[in-house]
Design a protein around this motif. Structure first.
Motif, PDB file in Angstrom:
ATOM      1  N   ASN A 208      36.094  64.853  57.107  1.00 52.60           N
ATOM      2  CA  ASN A 208      37.321  64.571  57.854  1.00 52.60           C
ATOM      3  C   ASN A 208      37.577  63.071  57.951  1.00 52.60           C
ATOM      4  OD1 ASN A 208      38.145  67.214  58.325  1.00 52.60           O
ATOM      5  ND2 ASN A 208      36.934  67.396  60.193  1.00 52.60           N
ATOM      6  N   ALA A 209      36.494  62.291  58.102  1.00 53.64           N
ATOM      7  CA  ALA A 209      36.670  60.837  58.111  1.00 53.64           C
ATOM      8  C   ALA A 209      37.202  60.360  56.761  1.00 53.64           C
ATOM      9  CB  ALA A 209      35.338  60.145  58.441  1.00 53.64           C
ATOM     10  N   MET A 210      36.695  60.964  55.677  1.00 56.07           N
ATOM     11  CA  MET A 210      37.191  60.608  54.350  1.00 56.07           C
ATOM     12  C   MET A 210      38.668  60.974  54.214  1.00 56.07           C
ATOM     13  SD  MET A 210      36.049  62.090  50.626  1.00 56.07           S
ATOM     14  CE  MET A 210      36.857  63.650  51.034  1.00 56.07           C
ATOM     15  N   LEU A 211      39.042  62.163  54.722  1.00 55.46           N
ATOM     16  CA  LEU A 211      40.440  62.578  54.661  1.00 55.46           C
ATOM     17  C   LEU A 211      41.316  61.655  55.504  1.00 55.46           C
ATOM     18  CD1 LEU A 211      40.014  66.456  54.850  1.00 55.46           C
ATOM     19  CD2 LEU A 211      40.791  65.131  52.883  1.00 55.46           C
ATOM     20  N   ASP A 212      40.770  61.181  56.636  1.00 54.70           N
ATOM     21  CA  ASP A 212      41.521  60.201  57.438  1.00 54.70           C
ATOM     22  C   ASP A 212      41.803  58.947  56.616  1.00 54.70           C
ATOM     23  OD1 ASP A 212      41.605  61.819  59.652  1.00 54.70           O
ATOM     24  OD2 ASP A 212      39.794  60.979  60.554  1.00 54.70           O
ATOM     25  N   ARG A 213      40.765  58.472  55.914  1.00 51.77           N
ATOM     26  CA  ARG A 213      40.948  57.258  55.110  1.00 51.77           C
ATOM     27  C   ARG A 213      41.923  57.509  53.961  1.00 51.77           C
ATOM     28  NH1 ARG A 213      35.309  57.143  55.908  1.00 51.77           N
ATOM     29  NH2 ARG A 213      34.940  57.893  53.794  1.00 51.77           N
ATOM     30  N   LEU A 214      41.822  58.686  53.336  1.00 48.46           N
ATOM     31  CA  LEU A 214      42.742  59.000  52.239  1.00 48.46           C
ATOM     32  C   LEU A 214      44.175  59.094  52.735  1.00 48.46           C
ATOM     33  CD1 LEU A 214      40.706  61.679  50.224  1.00 48.46           C
ATOM     34  CD2 LEU A 214      41.174  59.318  49.563  1.00 48.46           C
ATOM     35  N   GLU A 215      44.347  59.734  53.905  1.00 46.68           N
ATOM     36  CA  GLU A 215      45.704  59.851  54.450  1.00 46.68           C
ATOM     37  C   GLU A 215      46.259  58.477  54.794  1.00 46.68           C
ATOM     38  OE1 GLU A 215      48.125  62.347  57.874  1.00 46.68           O
ATOM     39  OE2 GLU A 215      45.992  61.951  58.121  1.00 46.68           O
ATOM     40  N   THR A 216      45.400  57.647  55.410  1.00 48.69           N
ATOM     41  CA  THR A 216      45.835  56.292  55.757  1.00 48.69           C
ATOM     42  C   THR A 216      46.199  55.506  54.499  1.00 48.69           C
ATOM     43  OG1 THR A 216      44.426  56.293  57.724  1.00 48.69           O
ATOM     44  CG2 THR A 216      45.161  54.154  56.898  1.00 48.69           C
ATOM     45  N   ALA A 217      45.338  55.628  53.464  1.00 52.51           N
ATOM     46  CA  ALA A 217      45.618  54.917  52.212  1.00 52.51           C
ATOM     47  C   ALA A 217      46.872  55.454  51.545  1.00 52.51           C
ATOM     48  CB  ALA A 217      44.422  55.045  51.268  1.00 52.51           C
ATOM     49  N   ASP A 218      47.084  56.774  51.627  1.00 54.02           N
ATOM     50  CA  ASP A 218      48.268  57.368  51.007  1.00 54.02           C
ATOM     51  C   ASP A 218      49.536  56.902  51.710  1.00 54.02           C
ATOM     52  OD1 ASP A 218      49.409  59.432  49.111  1.00 54.02           O
ATOM     53  OD2 ASP A 218      50.109  60.244  51.022  1.00 54.02           O
ATOM     54  N   VAL A 219      49.479  56.899  53.047  1.00 53.23           N
ATOM     55  CA  VAL A 219      50.645  56.421  53.808  1.00 53.23           C
ATOM     56  C   VAL A 219      50.901  54.946  53.522  1.00 53.23           C
ATOM     57  CG1 VAL A 219      51.529  56.000  56.129  1.00 53.23           C
ATOM     58  CG2 VAL A 219      50.368  58.151  55.616  1.00 53.23           C
ATOM     59  N   ALA A 220      49.787  54.167  53.490  1.00 55.21           N
ATOM     60  CA  ALA A 220      49.942  52.741  53.214  1.00 55.21           C
ATOM     61  C   ALA A 220      50.496  52.510  51.812  1.00 55.21           C
ATOM     62  CB  ALA A 220      48.592  52.033  53.374  1.00 55.21           C
ATOM     63  N   GLN A 221      50.033  53.309  50.852  1.00 56.15           N
ATOM     64  CA  GLN A 221      50.532  53.154  49.482  1.00 56.15           C
ATOM     65  C   GLN A 221      52.015  53.507  49.405  1.00 56.15           C
ATOM     66  OE1 GLN A 221      48.817  55.823  46.627  1.00 56.15           O
ATOM     67  NE2 GLN A 221      49.325  54.529  44.884  1.00 56.15           N
ATOM     68  N   ALA A 222      52.381  54.612  50.051  1.00 55.72           N
ATOM     69  CA  ALA A 222      53.791  54.999  50.041  1.00 55.72           C
ATOM     70  C   ALA A 222      54.651  53.922  50.703  1.00 55.72           C
ATOM     71  CB  ALA A 222      53.965  56.339  50.750  1.00 55.72           C
ATOM     72  N   GLN A 223      54.158  53.380  51.828  1.00 57.68           N
ATOM     73  CA  GLN A 223      54.894  52.325  52.510  1.00 57.68           C
ATOM     74  C   GLN A 223      54.970  51.074  51.648  1.00 57.68           C
ATOM     75  OE1 GLN A 223      56.426  52.746  55.435  1.00 57.68           O
ATOM     76  NE2 GLN A 223      57.300  50.691  55.282  1.00 57.68           N
ATOM     77  N   PHE A 224      53.848  50.791  50.965  1.00 54.79           N
ATOM     78  CA  PHE A 224      53.805  49.616  50.092  1.00 54.79           C
ATOM     79  C   PHE A 224      54.820  49.744  48.962  1.00 54.79           C
ATOM     80  CE2 PHE A 224      51.984  47.265  46.484  1.00 54.79           C
ATOM     81  CZ  PHE A 224      51.811  46.025  47.060  1.00 54.79           C
ATOM     82  N   VAL A 225      54.842  50.915  48.316  1.00 48.67           N
ATOM     83  CA  VAL A 225      55.790  51.137  47.222  1.00 48.67           C
ATOM     84  C   VAL A 225      57.224  51.049  47.733  1.00 48.67           C
ATOM     85  CG1 VAL A 225      56.616  52.826  45.545  1.00 48.67           C
ATOM     86  CG2 VAL A 225      54.159  52.485  45.860  1.00 48.67           C
ATOM     87  N   SER A 226      57.449  51.656  48.927  1.00 44.83           N
ATOM     88  CA  SER A 226      58.795  51.619  49.487  1.00 44.83           C
ATOM     89  C   SER A 226      59.234  50.187  49.787  1.00 44.83           C
ATOM     90  CB  SER A 226      58.846  52.466  50.758  1.00 44.83           C
ATOM     91  OG  SER A 226      60.098  52.351  51.391  1.00 44.83           O
ATOM     92  N   ASN A 227      58.337  49.410  50.402  1.00 46.82           N
ATOM     93  CA  ASN A 227      58.680  48.029  50.727  1.00 46.82           C
ATOM     94  C   ASN A 227      58.865  47.186  49.469  1.00 46.82           C
ATOM     95  OD1 ASN A 227      58.549  48.492  53.490  1.00 46.82           O
ATOM     96  ND2 ASN A 227      56.374  48.010  53.610  1.00 46.82           N
TER      97      ASN A 227
END
Length: 441
Positions: A208-227
């Motif tokens: 679950n901690a790994m999934l938290d990091r993956l979700e955070t990285a996925d959100v950050a990546q999506a935000q990064f691409v959007s920005n």
């Protein structure tokens, strides 16, 4: 199934060894009991001889169970039980010896034989024996019990192991099933966590901690691409608009103005792309720090050079710059100072101060102060995020792309240093400070 089978094999081997040991111990115990009985019998016969020296007919309770034989010093049989009458002398060893032998004329079972000597004069040797039928029956019964009981016991143990292992692995299967169903768009899902503090519980929490990091990285990546897309869209739109205007006119002056505007937007886009590539290369190293050149770098020279580079109507002072030498990549450290200085000039009202000092604890600290509005404590972490802006509505010319401070943090971290932001004690605005290890220590 593999775990159960392996466990049963181990248990079967252990039980077989235990059964063999049990049979051996049981036989030894029975033999010792018989040896004690035979010794007592020889003592009884010896006492009878010592009392009157006469031999009456010797007998045993069951002629098939045992025998008695008395032999004189010359080796002649002088008396015997009726079941071995007229049989030759039994040779079974010296005094006090116990021997297992066969007497087919009496029984097919083995006999246990004990020899003892009398204390009389003349001396006689007394040989008594009894068959081991009872011992063999006990051992045979025990073997049959083990032969029947051990398989049943193994089946019961197999069932218990199957249930226990199945119950223990059921959370693992639940974790595996949940992970198998999690796709790229389901990173918000989590695996079930058993309420235990064993390996499986820790595995679930780690997943679950790994999934938290993956979700955070996925959100950050999506935000990064959007920005990044948003930042690139503006110069592209400006360039397109200017070119469309230029195509509709034939005024050379206008075309030069358009070319200058297009060039400015192109340079802006180039800087943004270079910043994005730099961050992407750092992200692509999977958490590993990229290699950094370990050259001797005069941080004070970089500070003076960057101060001379800028062209602004604001005052940039370097009176606080003293000698400071560190190890690292001079180009990357120059990029750090340039980004901090550009950021300070964007927010300063009229003045920016640069200082470099060496501290007693082995650090070289470069600080850049401005007389702007400063950074509130609540925002001092957010400003280092990519595309982080405290005022989303301010002009692009003042705000830049929002990657400068993120690049500063990454490059300073690669050099083993730290970046902090605080209030400038002299100018009242913001103070950005980087701390690096002094190369002279």
């Amino acid at each position: 199934m593999r775990a159960t089978a392996a466990s049963i094999v181990i248990v079967a081997i252990a039980l077989t060894i235990a059964g063999v040991v049990l049979l051996g111990v049981l036989r030894e115990s029975q033999i010792k009991s018989i040896d004690t009985t035979l010794e007592l019998r020889t003592n009884d016969v010896a006492a009878l001889i010592d009392e009157d020296g006469a031999f009456e007919t010797l007998s045993v309770e069951d002629d098939e169970d045992g025998f008695v034989q008395i032999i004189d010093a010359a080796g002649k049989v002088v008396a015997s039980s009726t079941n071995i009458a007229n049989e030759p002398r039994i040779i079974a060893g010296g005094e006090g010896s116990n021997t297992t032998m066969q007497f087919p004329q009496l029984d097919h079972d083995d006999f246990r034989v004990h020899v003892n000597f009398t204390a009389s004069d003349p001396q006689f040797s007394i040989v008594v024996g009894t068959n081991l039928e009872d011992v063999n029956d006990v051992l045979a019964t025990t073997r049959r019990s083990l032969g029947i009981g051990l398989p049943i016991l193994l089946l019961l143990i197999a069932g218990m192991i199957w249930v226990v292992i199945g119950r223990a692995l059921r959370p693992v299967e639940a974790i595996r099933s949940e992970v198998a169903d999690i796709g790229g768009g389901d990173l918000h899902r989590r695996v079930p966590e058993p309420q235990t503090d064993d390996e499986i519980g820790r595995l679930a929490r780690t997943m679950n901690a790994m999934l938290d990091r993956l979700e955070t990285a996925d959100v950050a990546q999506a935000q990064f691409v959007s920005n990044a897309s948003h930042e690139l869209r503006t110069p592209i739109a400006v360039i397109r608009h200017e070119l469309e205007v230029g195509l509709r006119g034939d005024d050379d002056v206008l075309l030069r103005e358009i070319a200058a505007e297009v060039l400015e937007e192109d340079l802006r886009m180039q800087r943004l792309v270079e910043d994005l590539l730099l961050l992407a290369r750092r992200d692509g190293r999977a958490g590993e720090a990229p290699p950094v050149a370990r050259l001797l770098v005069d941080l004070d020279d970089i500070a003076f050079g960057e101060a001379l580079r800028v062209q602004t109507d604001k005052t940039v002072t370097t009176s606080g710059v003293s000698a400071g030498q560190v190890r690292g990549d001079p180009d990357q450290l120059a990029r750090v100072v340039r980004n901090l200085l550009d950021n300070a000039l964007c927010h300063a009202a009229s003045r920016v101060d640069i200082s470099v000092i060496s501290t007693p604890d082995g650090l070289v600290v470069l600080s850049i102060d401005d007389d702007g509005d400063g950074v509130a404590e609540a925002d001092r972490e957010r400003i280092f995020e990519r595309f982080g802006r405290l005022d989303e509505a301010r002009a692009r010319d003042d705000g830049g792309s929002g990657l400068g401070l993120a690049i500063v943090v990454g490059l300073v971290k690669d050099h083993g240093g730290t970046v902090t932001v605080s209030t400038s004690p002299a100018l009242g605005g913001a103070r950005f400070a980087i701390s690096l290890t002094d190369a002279r220590i």
